[in-house]
Write an enzyme that holds these catalytic residues in place. Structure first.
Site, short mmCIF file in Angstrom:
data_model
loop_
_atom_site.label_atom_id
_atom_site.label_comp_id
_atom_site.label_asym_id
_atom_site.label_seq_id
_atom_site.Cartn_x
_atom_site.Cartn_y
_atom_site.Cartn_z
N GLY A 226 42.12 -15.12 29.17
CA GLY A 226 42.74 -16.21 29.89
C GLY A 226 43.91 -15.77 30.74
O GLY A 226 44.09 -16.24 31.86
N GLU A 245 43.66 -22.65 27.79
CA GLU A 245 43.99 -22.68 26.36
C GLU A 245 43.68 -21.28 25.82
O GLU A 245 42.53 -20.85 25.82
CB GLU A 245 43.15 -23.72 25.63
CG GLU A 245 43.44 -23.80 24.14
CD GLU A 245 42.42 -24.66 23.41
OE1 GLU A 245 41.98 -24.24 22.32
OE2 GLU A 245 42.03 -25.72 23.94
N CYS A 282 40.30 -23.50 17.18
CA CYS A 282 41.55 -23.12 17.84
C CYS A 282 42.77 -23.70 17.14
O CYS A 282 43.89 -23.24 17.36
CB CYS A 282 41.53 -23.56 19.30
SG CYS A 282 41.12 -25.31 19.52
#
Length: 509
Positions: A226, A245, A282
């Site tokens: 990410g 995220e 997560c």
């Protein structure tokens, strides 16, 4: 960029099942993005968008059996979990359709001229417009809810933005099937199939975030991946919003009074949360601050019993399995770290759940124990035993941003006695969702939900779950002094669309 075959792989055996597609070349990424860009006008009508989203939900439900079977073959998450996740995905599509119908997300604000104000106010009319093509990067652990038809796609389409999805390599066959369902739903309402694009391949994902016609991106995945895409989005000649995220430790604080009141229940609840979905959530609690003493010992006994009775499970792919085994081994080798239930290999393709314990004072200062403050994806958590409140504060002060933070309080503390309010205040800067006497696994799709947090949990202040996720894909624009005949209908005085709006400071519904 050389094209390579894309295979569907069975995580239970590690064997290839079938060739699904080939990795997209730079030219194919360009063509897919341009097709999405050309479809923007077809999404301009809110009624069309809402109908499209509802039809997508209906057709996904109609194809449920085949979709769940394919998803299970590629993820080993099981039919029960996947059926529930698909239902959540369809609910989410319908929820965004309702939001589109209501129209409040357009945030219409009108100020008529006022020459008596200081300074004078001209005619000002403000609302929000879609950004353009949104790049969506699918998650591994939610093949429906955070993938091709997931929250990023649903909210982007609701905003009026076409999407190009970068399929996750762990479920490519499912990605193709879901994309076909969405395209059929689009065609049913006169929306070109290009409004939902799909590409495969690592390099294709890099090309996608760099494409000049991509206006924003949504990502769910690792910190490393990410951050690389986030940096690429920022380095473009015209930077774009990147809503990523990336990772979260999701700390839990158990007060001494809470442990004394219900140690067994807290230990069992923790076990259920940290092992749910083989620890591949997560929001899995990855660090628990529990007290020393008899109450803390009882909590650990309950946790030990519950985790010991948890069956070994299959992770989403063998790369994740290898990373999990290496991660827990490295953590367990630290001095004074103990393994009451040792996490590790449960078999050739499975992993067993477990947890590690350490004294909280080891985490209070920078050093080798910093590894215990990093997320380890899979069924493991770290229990740090503290002796006093100062140790709790010291550990919390060292934590990065998180999606969630949880505190377990006694009945008296929850009623206002003791440090309950103070602990909430200490946890609030750390996370986007703060829980009291609950567990973070399970993210409700609701208007008030916030699924995000300070970096590295997310790269923006927005949420990827809940109604306000639509705000990521829009920008405000103001018309000043524009004649009524030239204004979009959303901003006209007679409000032909019946939108909620704020008119000269007064909220109208």
């Amino acid at each position: 960029m050389a094209a390579a075959p894309v295979w569907s792989v069975d995580p239970r055996t590690g064997k290839q099942r079938e060739q699904v597609a080939v990795e997209a070349t730079a030219q194919e990424v360009d063509a897919t993005v341009r097709a999405a860009h050309a479809a923007r006008a077809s999404l301009a009508d809110r009624a069309v968008r809402a109908a499209f989203l509802r039809t997508a939900a209906e057709q996904l439900e109609a194809a449920k059996d085949g979709l769940v079977e394919t998803a299970d073959a590629e993820t080993a998450l099981g039919p029960v979990r996947l059926t529930g996740e698909l239902a959540r995905t369809c609910f989410q599509l319908r929820a965004f359709a309702d939001i589109v119908d209501e129209g409040a997300f357009l945030d219409v604000i009108i100020n008529h001229p006022d020459d008596t104000a200081t300074p004078p106010i001209p005619d000002l009319r403000r609302y929000k417009v879609p950004l353009g093509v949104v790049a969506v990067y699918s998650a591994s652990n939610f093949p429906f809810a955070f993938s091709v038809a997931g929250g990023d796609t649903a909210s982007a389409l609701a905003a009026g933005c076409p999407v190009v999805v970068k399929a996750h390599p762990d479920h490519p066959a499912l990605s193709e099937l879901v994309a076909k369902v969405l395209r059929r739903a689009a065609a049913a309402h006169g929306v070109p199939e290009g409004a939902v694009g799909l590409v495969h391949g690592f390099e294709a994902g890099v090309e996608l975030v760099k494409h000049p016609l991509v206006a924003a991106a949504g990502f769910t995945g690792s910190v490393r991946g990410g951050r690389a895409l986030f940096d690429a989005a920022a380095a473009r000649p015209t930077p774009i919003p990147f809503h990523g995220e990336l990772g979260s430790l999701n700390p839990v604080v158990v007060t001494e009074a809470a442990a004394a009141e219900r140690a067994e229940a807290i230990g069992a609840g923790l076990a259920g949360s940290m092992t749910l979905g083989v620890g591949q959530f997560c929001v899995k609690p990855g660090l628990v601050l529990a007290p020393n003493g008899a109450a803390g010992d009882q909590l650990l006994k309950s946790l030990t019993d519950a985790v010991s009775n948890t069956d070994a499970g299959v992770l989403l792919d063998h790369r994740m399995r290898d990373n999990f085994l290496a991660g827990v081994a490295e953590r367990a080798q630290l001095p004074d770290v103990e393994s009451p239930v040792t996490p590790g290999a449960g078999g050739e393709h499975t992993v067993s759940a477990g947890f590690l314990t350490v004294s909280a004072d080891k985490l209070a200062e920078e050093g080798a124990y910093d590894l215990l403050l990093e997320e380890c994806f899979g069924p493991v958590t770290v229990v740090a035993r503290y002796g006093d409140e100062a140790e709790v504060r010291a550990v919390l002060s060292r934590l990065p941003g998180n999606l969630t933070a949880t505190v377990h309080l006694s009945s008296e503390e929850a009623a206002g006695a003791g440090r309950g309010a103070e602990l909430l205040a200490e946890l609030t800067p750390l996370a986007g969702r703060v829980l009291v006497n609950g567990w973070p696994t399970g993210v409700a799709v609701a208007p008030a939900q916030h699924h995000g947090g300070p970096y590295p949990a997310t790269t923006s202040t927005s949420t990827s779950v809940g109604g306000t996720a639509i705000e990521r894909w829009m920008r405000p624009v103001v018309y000043q002094g524009a004649p009524e005949a030239l204004l979009p209908p959303e901003l006209r005085d007679d409000n032909p669309l019946g939108l909620p709006r704020r008119l000269d400071g007064r909220l109208e519904r």
